[in-house]
Write a protein that holds these residues in place. Structure first.
Motif, short mmCIF file in Angstrom:
data_model
loop_
_atom_site.label_atom_id
_atom_site.label_comp_id
_atom_site.label_asym_id
_atom_site.label_seq_id
_atom_site.Cartn_x
_atom_site.Cartn_y
_atom_site.Cartn_z
N ALA A 1 0.83 -1.21 0.00
CA ALA A 1 0.00 0.00 0.00
C ALA A 1 0.86 1.26 0.00
N HIS A 2 2.12 1.11 0.38
CA HIS A 2 3.06 2.23 0.37
C HIS A 2 4.19 1.96 -0.62
N ALA A 3 3.81 1.42 -1.77
CA ALA A 3 4.80 1.00 -2.76
C ALA A 3 5.65 2.16 -3.26
N GLN A 4 5.12 3.40 -3.16
CA GLN A 4 5.89 4.55 -3.60
C GLN A 4 7.01 4.91 -2.64
N SER A 5 6.98 4.35 -1.44
CA SER A 5 7.99 4.65 -0.42
C SER A 5 9.19 3.72 -0.59
N GLU A 6 10.39 4.28 -0.48
CA GLU A 6 11.59 3.46 -0.60
C GLU A 6 11.89 2.71 0.69
N TYR A 7 11.76 3.40 1.84
CA TYR A 7 12.12 2.80 3.12
C TYR A 7 10.88 2.70 4.00
N ILE A 8 10.36 1.48 4.10
CA ILE A 8 9.17 1.21 4.93
C ILE A 8 9.64 0.54 6.20
N CYS A 9 9.31 1.15 7.34
CA CYS A 9 9.84 0.69 8.63
C CYS A 9 8.74 0.11 9.51
N GLY A 10 8.95 -1.10 9.97
CA GLY A 10 8.05 -1.71 10.93
C GLY A 10 8.56 -1.50 12.35
N ILE A 11 7.64 -1.24 13.28
CA ILE A 11 8.02 -0.97 14.68
C ILE A 11 7.16 -1.80 15.62
N ASP A 12 7.82 -2.42 16.60
CA ASP A 12 7.10 -3.15 17.64
C ASP A 12 7.95 -3.18 18.89
N GLU A 13 7.35 -3.65 19.97
CA GLU A 13 8.06 -3.70 21.26
C GLU A 13 7.88 -5.05 21.91
#
Length: 252
Positions: A64-76
């Motif tokens: 869904a964010h294919a236009q973004s180069e760096y997609i970051c996942g965050i969790d704890e």
């Protein structure tokens, strides 16, 4: 007719395409050993196919964010324990990367998490980890400490993300990067699942180290969570320096 041992070696060394051919070639073979081989590897292909479908689903938010180069996942990891830090991870994977069997860390065995940790670290564009100590949790509360650890994880990335995919939160104070909150994101997004594994393995390793310092609490087994064994030790020995004072009031 080839001996069963020779056929078995062929199955064991075959890639998925060759496996399909072998199954077709031997599915009418009436030897019991061959029947078992065919059934075993048919199920293996079914599991692989199901996992491929699951992997496709786990990339929905990333695509869904294919236009973004760096997609970051965050969790704890570690919001609930009575002792130890809360640890957050930020992970940027190369676009369209698939890591089979990567899932919410809570759904994985410790062995699987360790293997996936190594694979994530090898394949990731960048990984950042943030930690908030028990003392910091007591000082500002667990939610604010979690936000702080997450922000620290993002700050430690070697590249700036174009979008943050967060497990169930929006991180205050990060105003220059768009954020998307995904409920149960560690089971829906491959990037968040990767962060989940990095955070969990990192924290578990920290608790193993704390066990060497305070072996009487059994941190190597429960990792600081409020098990019966942990609560009994806490009540008989009292708190250690890594216990969260605001969490143990009802147990001491």
């Amino acid at each position: 007719m080839k001996p069963i041992r020779e056929v078995q070696k062929a199955f064991e060394s075959a890639d998925p395409g060759a496996l399909k051919t072998l199954i077709e070639d031997y599915q009418s073979d009436q030897r019991a050993g061959i029947k078992k081989l065919v059934e075993k590897y048919r199920k293996k292909l079914e599991v692989q196919a199901a996992e491929e479908i699951r992997m496709e689903g786990m990339l929905t938010y990333e695509r869904a964010h294919a236009q973004s180069e760096y997609i970051c996942g965050i969790d704890e990891a570690g919001r609930g324990p009575l002792a130890g830090p809360v640890v957050a991870a930020a992970v940027i994977l190369p676009k369209e990367t698939k890591i089979p069997y990567l899932n919410d860390s809570k759904q994985l065995t410790a062995r699987r998490r360790e293997l996936l940790y190594d694979e994530i670290m090898e394949k990731a564009v960048s990984v950042g980890v943030g930690v908030a100590s028990a003392a910091r949790i007591d000082e500002i509360n667990i939610l604010q400490a979690t936000y702080e650890a997450m922000a620290e994880a993002v700050s430690k990335l070697s590249v700036k993300p174009d979008i943050l995919l967060n497990d169930a939160v929006i991180i205050p104070g990060i105003d220059d990067i768009p954020q998307e909150k995904i409920i149960k994101g560690d089971a829906k997004s491959l990037s968040i699942a990767a962060a989940s594994v990095i955070a969990k393995v990192t924290r578990d390793r920290m608790m193993q180290a704390y066990h060497q310092m305070y072996p009487e609490y059994g941190f190597d087994k429960h990792k600081g969570y409020g098990t019966a064994e942990h609560i009994t030790a806490l009540q008989s020995i009292g708190p250690s320096p890594i216990h969260r004072k605001t969490f143990i009031r009802n147990f001491t």
